[in-house]
Design a protein around this motif. Structure first.
Motif, PDB file in Angstrom:
ATOM      1  N   UNK A   2      20.896  74.908  64.540  1.00  0.00           N
ATOM      2  CA  UNK A   2      19.896  76.145  64.827  1.00  0.00           C
ATOM      3  C   UNK A   2      19.660  76.977  63.876  1.00  0.00           C
ATOM      4  N   UNK A   3      18.578  77.432  64.022  1.00  0.00           N
ATOM      5  CA  UNK A   3      17.972  78.406  63.018  1.00  0.00           C
ATOM      6  C   UNK A   3      18.698  79.429  62.044  1.00  0.00           C
ATOM      7  N   UNK A   7      19.525  79.144  58.173  1.00  0.00           N
ATOM      8  CA  UNK A   7      19.438  80.041  57.529  1.00  0.00           C
ATOM      9  C   UNK A   7      20.698  80.522  56.642  1.00  0.00           C
ATOM     10  N   UNK A   8      21.883  80.270  57.070  1.00  0.00           N
ATOM     11  CA  UNK A   8      23.221  80.364  56.458  1.00  0.00           C
ATOM     12  C   UNK A   8      23.420  79.464  55.259  1.00  0.00           C
ATOM     13  N   UNK A   9      22.867  78.189  55.373  1.00  0.00           N
ATOM     14  CA  UNK A   9      23.135  77.218  54.476  1.00  0.00           C
ATOM     15  C   UNK A   9      22.273  77.609  53.268  1.00  0.00           C
ATOM     16  N   UNK A  10      20.883  77.697  53.764  1.00  0.00           N
ATOM     17  CA  UNK A  10      20.041  77.907  52.719  1.00  0.00           C
ATOM     18  C   UNK A  10      20.025  79.161  52.056  1.00  0.00           C
ATOM     19  N   UNK A  11      20.512  80.413  52.482  1.00  0.00           N
ATOM     20  CA  UNK A  11      20.932  81.542  51.969  1.00  0.00           C
ATOM     21  C   UNK A  11      21.929  81.164  51.009  1.00  0.00           C
ATOM     22  N   UNK A  96      29.401  75.416  53.124  1.00  0.00           N
ATOM     23  CA  UNK A  96      29.100  76.271  54.316  1.00  0.00           C
ATOM     24  C   UNK A  96      28.806  75.360  55.502  1.00  0.00           C
ATOM     25  N   UNK A  97      27.827  74.389  55.174  1.00  0.00           N
ATOM     26  CA  UNK A  97      27.584  73.377  56.510  1.00  0.00           C
ATOM     27  C   UNK A  97      28.789  72.658  57.076  1.00  0.00           C
ATOM     28  N   UNK A  98      29.846  72.335  56.221  1.00  0.00           N
ATOM     29  CA  UNK A  98      30.904  71.874  56.962  1.00  0.00           C
ATOM     30  C   UNK A  98      31.607  72.693  57.557  1.00  0.00           C
TER      31      UNK A  98
END
Length: 393
Positions: A2-3, A7-11, A96-98
Motif C-alpha cells: 500500500x502507499x 512511504x514508511x520504507x522509502x522514508x 522496516x519492510x519485514x
C-alpha cells in the motif's frame, strides 16, 4: 504494498541517507560512543579487519578484530564510504519492510500494517545505530528474516537466516528456540528446521575456516571473546562493573553464572507462553538485550520496534509511563555521565554504572509489564476485560 507502507520504507532509507550526508562527522562520533559501539560491533574494528584482510595480514592477531570472517570479506568488497552508508540504510529499510510483512500476518489485530515499519523508521535509537554503522544491524536483519520466514512457514529460509544470525552473534543463536515455536508445523518439521539451522551454521563455519587458511582461530576472537567477556569495556550492560570490582579468583565462576543467567530464561519464556509464540519470541529478544555482555542502544531500538505488535495488550500494562520515563532518563544521562567520568575526570565509574542500572531497570520494567499483560490475556481467555482487577501473586 500500500502507499502508506511504501512511504514508511522509502522514508526509512531516505532518513538514514540524509543524516549521513548532512552530518558526515556524526558516524565517527557515534562510533566512539559506548552507547552505540562496543569492541565487538564497532565500525572501527570492522575497518581494521578489512584493512588487514586486503593487505594479507593475520586477521585475528592482536585482539583488535572481533567480527566474523565472512562479514569482513563482504565489507572488503565495498570501496566507497558512501556505498557503505547506502548499504546500512537499505538494510534498515529491509527490516522496516519485514516488520510490515509481520504485521500482515496478524490481520485479526487492529494494528495498521504500516505502523511497525513507520515506528522503526522514526525510532531515533535505530536511526543513530544505523548511522554509527555498527555491525549489530547485520545480526538484526537476519534475526528479523528468521522471524518472518518462521511466521510464513518457510523452513529453508528460516534455517538459513537463523544460522546466519547465530554466525554473526552468538547470543542471537538463543532466538532459534523461540522462533521455532512460531513455525506453523508439527514437532517433526520443527526438529528438521533446527537441524537445517545447525547445518547452515556449520557451512558458514567451514567457509570461514577455508577463508582463514585452514585456521579456527576466529572462533576464539569472534565468539569466545564475547562469551568470556574478555574486554572489560564500559557499556550499558550489567557485566563490566562487576568484573572490574571483583576479585580475580571469582571472575571465571561468575562469568559462567552470568551466561547461564542469560540462557536460563529463554526456554521458560518459550514454554510458558507457548500459546502466544510470537509474543514469547519478543520477550526472549528483550531478555537477551537486557542481559547480554555487550549491549547497545541499537539492540534496544530493535527490540522496542516490536512493541506495536503488543497493542492488544496495552490496556493491561500497569506502569508504561514510569518505564518510558526511566528509559528516556537513562539514554539522555548516560552520555553526560560518561563524559563527566572519562573526559572531564570530575566523576567516577559509579556515575555511569548507576545510569546503566536505570537503563536495565527500564528494560526490565517493560519486560515484566509485557509478561503480566500476556498472563492477563490468558486469564481472560483472549477477551480483554480491563475493568476486572486481578491481584498479582
Amino acid at each position: 504494498m500500500r502507499p502508506s507502507e511504501t512511504c514508511a520504507i522509502i522514508g526509512c532509507v531516505l532518513a538514514r541517507i540524509t543524516v549521513s550526508l548532512l552530518f558526515p562527522s556524526l558516524q565517527t562520533q557515534l562510533d566512539k560512543s559506548v552507547e552505540f559501539s562496543t569492541p565487538m560491533t564497532s565500525y572501527r574494528s570492522l575497518c581494521e579487519g578489512v584493512f588487514m584482510l586486503r593487505n594479507e595480514f593475520p586477521l585475528y592477531h592482536g585482539g583488535v578484530v572481533h567480527h566474523p570472517p565472512l562479514l569482513i570479506a563482504f565489507m572488503s568488497l565495498i570501496e566507497s564510504q558512501s556505498l557503505v552508508a547506502l548499504l546500512y540504510a537499505l538494510i534498515d529499510g529491509l527490516i522496516a519492510y519485514q516488520l510490515i510483512c509481520m504485521a500482515k500476518c496478524f490481520r485479526h489485530s487492529d494494528i495498521p500494517t504500516w505502523l511497525p515499519g513507520a515506528l522503526y523508521a522514526l525510532n531515533p535509537l535505530v536511526l543513530l545505530s544505523c548511522v554509527s554503522q555498527s555491525s549489530v544491524i547485520f545480526a538484526n536483519v537476519f534475526t528479523s528474516t528468521a522471524v518472518l520466514c518462521s511466521l510464513h512457514g518457510n523452513v529453508l529460509g528460516y534455517a538459513i537466516a537463523a544460522g546466519t544470525a547465530s554466525y554473526l552473534s552468538p547470543y542471537h543463536a538463543l532466538i532459534v528456540v523461540p522462533a521455532l515455536s512460531t513455525l506453523p508445523y508439527g514437532i517433526k518439521l520443527k526438529v528438521k528446521a533446527a537441524a537445517f539451522s545447525v547445518i547452515a551454521l556449520a557451512a558458514l563455519f567451514l567457509t570461514s575456516y577455508i577463508l582463514m587458511g585452514s585456521s579456527w582461530k576466529f572462533l576464539h576472537s569472534v565468539y569466545w571473546a564475547q562469551i568470556n567477556f574478555e574486554k572489560l569495556f564500559p557499556n550499558l550492560g550489567l557485566w563490566w562493573y562487576f568484573f572490574i570490582e571483583m576479585f580475580e579468583m571469582f571472575i571465571p565462576f561468575f562469568k559462567a553464572v552470568f551466561n547461564i543467567f542469560t540462557l536460563s530464561f529463554v526456554a521458560p519464556f518459550t514454554l510458558r507462553f507457548n500459546k502466544q509464540p510470537f509474543y514469547a519470541l519478543i520477550i526472549c529478544l528483550g531478555w537477551i538485550t537486557l542481559t547480554k555482555p555487550y549491549p547497545t542502544l541499537g539492540d534496544a531500538g530493535f527490540f522496542l520496534s516490536f512493541l506495536p505488535f503488543f497493542k492488544p495488550l496495552f490496556g493491561y500494562m500497569r506502569c508504561p509511563v514510569p518505564s518510558t520515563l526511566l528509559f528516556i532518563h537513562a539514554i539522555m544521562l548516560s552520555p553526560i555521565f560518561y563524559h563527566l567520568w572519562v573526559d572531564l575526570g570530575s566523576g567516577n565509574s559509579n556515575f555511569f554504572y548507576a545510569i546503566s542500572l536505570v537503563y536495565a531497570l527500564a528494560l526490565g520494567s517493560i519486560l515484566v509489564d509485557l509478561c503480566w499483560s500476556m498472563l492477563r490475556v490468558e486469564f481472560d481467555e483472549g477477551k480483554p476485560n480491563y475493568n476486572l482487577k486481578v491481584t498479582q501473586i
